[in-house]
Design a protein around this motif. Structure first.
Motif, PDB file in Angstrom:
ATOM      1  N   ASP A 191       0.838  -1.236   0.084  1.00 36.27           N
ATOM      2  CA  ASP A 191       0.142   0.031  -0.095  1.00 36.27           C
ATOM      3  C   ASP A 191       0.798   1.429   0.026  1.00 36.27           C
ATOM      4  O   ASP A 191       1.768   1.362   0.897  1.00 36.27           O
ATOM      5  N   VAL A 192       0.718   2.067  -1.101  1.00 41.95           N
ATOM      6  CA  VAL A 192       1.719   3.483  -1.155  1.00 41.95           C
ATOM      7  C   VAL A 192       0.658   4.623  -1.429  1.00 41.95           C
ATOM      8  O   VAL A 192      -0.514   4.311  -1.508  1.00 41.95           O
ATOM      9  N   ARG A 193       1.154   5.645  -0.989  1.00 44.29           N
ATOM     10  CA  ARG A 193       0.393   6.967  -1.168  1.00 44.29           C
ATOM     11  C   ARG A 193      -0.399   6.938  -2.661  1.00 44.29           C
ATOM     12  O   ARG A 193       0.286   6.507  -3.608  1.00 44.29           O
ATOM     13  N   ARG A 194      -1.536   7.141  -2.864  1.00 42.20           N
ATOM     14  CA  ARG A 194      -2.472   7.814  -1.709  1.00 42.20           C
ATOM     15  C   ARG A 194      -3.134   6.497  -1.435  1.00 42.20           C
ATOM     16  O   ARG A 194      -3.889   5.976  -1.788  1.00 42.20           O
ATOM     17  N   TYR A 195      -3.112   6.200  -0.066  1.00 38.93           N
ATOM     18  CA  TYR A 195      -3.445   4.972   0.535  1.00 38.93           C
ATOM     19  C   TYR A 195      -4.961   4.643   0.417  1.00 38.93           C
ATOM     20  O   TYR A 195      -5.688   5.437   0.601  1.00 38.93           O
ATOM     21  N   GLU A 196      -5.054   3.631   0.195  1.00 38.10           N
ATOM     22  CA  GLU A 196      -6.463   2.932  -0.134  1.00 38.10           C
ATOM     23  C   GLU A 196      -7.291   2.541   1.139  1.00 38.10           C
ATOM     24  O   GLU A 196      -6.744   1.450   1.841  1.00 38.10           O
ATOM     25  N   THR A 197      -8.042   3.023   1.325  1.00 37.92           N
ATOM     26  CA  THR A 197      -8.944   2.875   2.594  1.00 37.92           C
ATOM     27  C   THR A 197      -9.560   1.365   2.700  1.00 37.92           C
ATOM     28  O   THR A 197      -9.797   0.858   3.656  1.00 37.92           O
ATOM     29  N   ASN A 198     -10.145   0.837   1.487  1.00 32.21           N
ATOM     30  CA  ASN A 198     -10.543  -0.527   1.513  1.00 32.21           C
ATOM     31  C   ASN A 198      -9.062  -1.418   1.999  1.00 32.21           C
ATOM     32  O   ASN A 198      -9.484  -2.613   2.404  1.00 32.21           O
ATOM     33  N   LEU A 199      -8.111  -1.211   1.472  1.00 28.34           N
ATOM     34  CA  LEU A 199      -6.780  -2.030   2.072  1.00 28.34           C
ATOM     35  C   LEU A 199      -6.713  -2.032   3.504  1.00 28.34           C
ATOM     36  O   LEU A 199      -6.503  -3.089   4.112  1.00 28.34           O
ATOM     37  N   GLN A 200      -6.842  -0.729   4.125  1.00 27.40           N
ATOM     38  CA  GLN A 200      -6.745  -0.585   5.582  1.00 27.40           C
ATOM     39  C   GLN A 200      -7.903  -1.154   6.150  1.00 27.40           C
ATOM     40  O   GLN A 200      -7.467  -2.085   7.222  1.00 27.40           O
ATOM     41  N   ARG A 201      -9.007  -1.441   5.597  1.00 29.01           N
ATOM     42  CA  ARG A 201     -10.134  -1.962   6.407  1.00 29.01           C
ATOM     43  C   ARG A 201      -9.943  -3.705   6.465  1.00 29.01           C
ATOM     44  O   ARG A 201     -10.249  -4.266   7.342  1.00 29.01           O
ATOM     45  N   LEU A 202      -9.275  -4.071   5.149  1.00 27.82           N
ATOM     46  CA  LEU A 202      -8.944  -5.450   5.158  1.00 27.82           C
ATOM     47  C   LEU A 202      -8.001  -6.010   5.783  1.00 27.82           C
ATOM     48  O   LEU A 202      -8.134  -7.006   6.795  1.00 27.82           O
ATOM     49  N   ALA A 203      -6.969  -5.039   6.388  1.00 28.73           N
ATOM     50  CA  ALA A 203      -5.992  -5.394   7.377  1.00 28.73           C
ATOM     51  C   ALA A 203      -6.613  -5.353   8.662  1.00 28.73           C
ATOM     52  O   ALA A 203      -6.140  -6.166   9.475  1.00 28.73           O
ATOM     53  N   GLU A 204      -7.505  -4.452   8.936  1.00 33.79           N
ATOM     54  CA  GLU A 204      -8.086  -4.563  10.389  1.00 33.79           C
ATOM     55  C   GLU A 204      -8.882  -5.674  10.384  1.00 33.79           C
ATOM     56  O   GLU A 204      -8.728  -6.387  11.609  1.00 33.79           O
ATOM     57  N   LEU A 205      -9.516  -6.141   9.497  1.00 36.66           N
ATOM     58  CA  LEU A 205     -10.496  -7.329   9.766  1.00 36.66           C
ATOM     59  C   LEU A 205      -9.619  -8.550   9.656  1.00 36.66           C
ATOM     60  O   LEU A 205      -9.692  -9.457  10.747  1.00 36.66           O
ATOM     61  N   ALA A 206      -8.525  -8.376   8.986  1.00 34.49           N
ATOM     62  CA  ALA A 206      -7.590  -9.761   9.319  1.00 34.49           C
ATOM     63  C   ALA A 206      -6.839  -9.900  10.659  1.00 34.49           C
ATOM     64  O   ALA A 206      -6.695 -10.959  10.948  1.00 34.49           O
ATOM     65  N   SER A 207      -6.302  -8.708  11.072  1.00 30.19           N
ATOM     66  CA  SER A 207      -5.726  -8.775  12.246  1.00 30.19           C
ATOM     67  C   SER A 207      -6.671  -9.101  13.296  1.00 30.19           C
ATOM     68  O   SER A 207      -6.194  -9.600  14.393  1.00 30.19           O
ATOM     69  N   GLU A 208      -7.948  -8.617  13.303  1.00 29.26           N
ATOM     70  CA  GLU A 208      -8.724  -9.214  14.386  1.00 29.26           C
ATOM     71  C   GLU A 208      -8.898 -10.650  14.316  1.00 29.26           C
ATOM     72  O   GLU A 208      -9.399 -11.149  15.361  1.00 29.26           O
ATOM     73  N   ARG A 209      -8.797 -11.372  13.241  1.00 29.68           N
ATOM     74  CA  ARG A 209      -8.832 -12.805  13.146  1.00 29.68           C
ATOM     75  C   ARG A 209      -7.470 -13.439  13.450  1.00 29.68           C
ATOM     76  O   ARG A 209      -7.435 -14.555  13.381  1.00 29.68           O
ATOM     77  N   GLY A 210      -6.549 -12.621  14.027  1.00 26.69           N
ATOM     78  CA  GLY A 210      -5.342 -13.166  14.517  1.00 26.69           C
ATOM     79  C   GLY A 210      -4.290 -13.379  13.396  1.00 26.69           C
ATOM     80  O   GLY A 210      -3.251 -14.128  13.393  1.00 26.69           O
ATOM     81  N   VAL A 211      -4.647 -12.893  11.948  1.00 30.22           N
ATOM     82  CA  VAL A 211      -3.746 -12.795  11.060  1.00 30.22           C
ATOM     83  C   VAL A 211      -2.506 -11.819  11.286  1.00 30.22           C
ATOM     84  O   VAL A 211      -2.648 -10.687  11.707  1.00 30.22           O
ATOM     85  N   GLN A 212      -1.290 -12.351  10.707  1.00 31.70           N
ATOM     86  CA  GLN A 212      -0.132 -11.522  11.141  1.00 31.70           C
ATOM     87  C   GLN A 212      -0.017 -10.806   9.664  1.00 31.70           C
ATOM     88  O   GLN A 212       0.138 -11.131   8.549  1.00 31.70           O
ATOM     89  N   VAL A 213      -0.058  -9.547   9.792  1.00 31.21           N
ATOM     90  CA  VAL A 213       0.008  -8.669   8.576  1.00 31.21           C
ATOM     91  C   VAL A 213       1.375  -8.023   8.217  1.00 31.21           C
ATOM     92  O   VAL A 213       2.043  -7.582   9.371  1.00 31.21           O
ATOM     93  N   ILE A 214       2.034  -8.222   7.168  1.00 30.04           N
ATOM     94  CA  ILE A 214       3.345  -7.731   6.774  1.00 30.04           C
ATOM     95  C   ILE A 214       3.055  -6.826   5.562  1.00 30.04           C
ATOM     96  O   ILE A 214       2.520  -6.885   4.709  1.00 30.04           O
ATOM     97  N   LEU A 215       3.467  -5.529   6.024  1.00 29.16           N
ATOM     98  CA  LEU A 215       3.104  -4.381   5.146  1.00 29.16           C
ATOM     99  C   LEU A 215       4.367  -3.767   4.517  1.00 29.16           C
ATOM    100  O   LEU A 215       5.470  -3.548   5.060  1.00 29.16           O
TER     101      LEU A 215
END
Length: 290
Positions: free
Chosen positions: A193-217
């Protein structure tokens, strides 16, 4: 090409060893919510970090600023840069372009970007990310955005050969809930994810993190908001004499990760490569030279 001024984040990393315990507390608070944590008044910023106002004033001077107003302006300029589009980016470099052919300026910019990127990679963080990428106990998901989906596709092609259980998420965010449905604790999500950062990617990361998924950015030098939930974040320097940012340093970092993941599980990967070559021979996909 004139080297761009160091960001506040870079200055903190350079001076971190010289900071007092209280100053480090403020620095850590700022880096944890960068640059937003430094955009209020000095009293509010100090209060939010639970340090004194003089502590903030001393730290910004150690970073090379005359005072808090200059420090504040530097953060504002970084915030403006994070949201700039192609037209503004071209105007920025064109107004400061030195004499010389574009090829020379481009080459210098790319060289500087590579140097900045790799000098700011923490080797322990890199090794931890590689172990995650190579670990087949969990599934590896890969996704990119409007520009970075090409990087995600490149990463998927290589990691699919290196290991089992790799999923390339489509570029359509409407399909992402189906992928999230199957995500479980222990899985890994590699995101670009690079500028101008995408809100749908951020929401995906949040949903994945809530499920215990390790996010590498993997992001740019200004850092995507996804960094707030990522287990590891890697910043790549991307500015070049163009209306668009460069993916060269990003690609170099990705290829380093691919190479390291391959070595992490070489015995298994070598067996997969050999089986894959056999399948290629059977399908006659590639020309053979004898």
């Amino acid at each position: 090409m004139t080297k761009p001024p160091a960001t506040v984040r870079e200055l903190i990393r350079e001076q971190y060893a010289s900071l007092t315990q209280a100053e480090r507390k403020f620095a850590n608070a700022l880096l944890a919510n960068y640059p937003a944590a430094g955009l209020a008044s000095i009293t509010i910023v100090a209060s939010n970090a639970e340090v004194s106002t003089p502590t903030v004033a001393r730290m910004v001077q150690k970073l090379g600023f005359k005072g808090y107003p200059q420090f504040h302006q530097a953060l504002l300029k970084e915030l403006e840069a994070k949201g700039s589009g192609p037209t503004q980016r071209r105007a920025n470099w064109a107004s400061e372009a030195p004499e010389g052919h574009l090829l020379n300026r481009f080459a210098q910019a790319v060289t500087d970007n590579l140097s900045q990127t790799f000098s700011n990679v923490d080797s322990e963080q890199f090794d931890a990310a590689v172990r995650q990428l190579a670990d087949t106990e969990g599934r590896l998901y890969v996704v990119g955005g409007r520009i970075t989906r090409a990087l995600a596709d490149y990463a998927f092609t290589h990691f699919q050969a290196i290991r089992q259980r790799v999923t390339h998420m489509t570029s359509s965010s409407a399909t992402w809930p189906h992928y999230v449905l199957d995500m479980v604790e222990g899985d890994t999500l590699l995101m670009f994810d690079v500028r101008r950062y995408e809100t749908n990617l951020q929401r995906l990361a949040e949903l994945a993190s809530e499920r215990g998924v390790q996010v590498i950015l993997i992001t740019d030098q200004w850092s995507s908001p996804i960094g707030s939930v990522a287990a590891q974040t890697f910043n790549c320097w991307v500015e070049i004499p163009s209306a668009w940012d460069s993916n060269i340093s990003t690609m170099m970092l990705l290829e380093a990760m691919i190479s390291a993941a391959q070595e992490e599980r070489w015995d298994e990967t070598r067996a997969r490569y050999e089986k894959l070559d056999t399948i290629f021979d059977t399908t006659r996909l590639f020309r053979k030279f004898t």
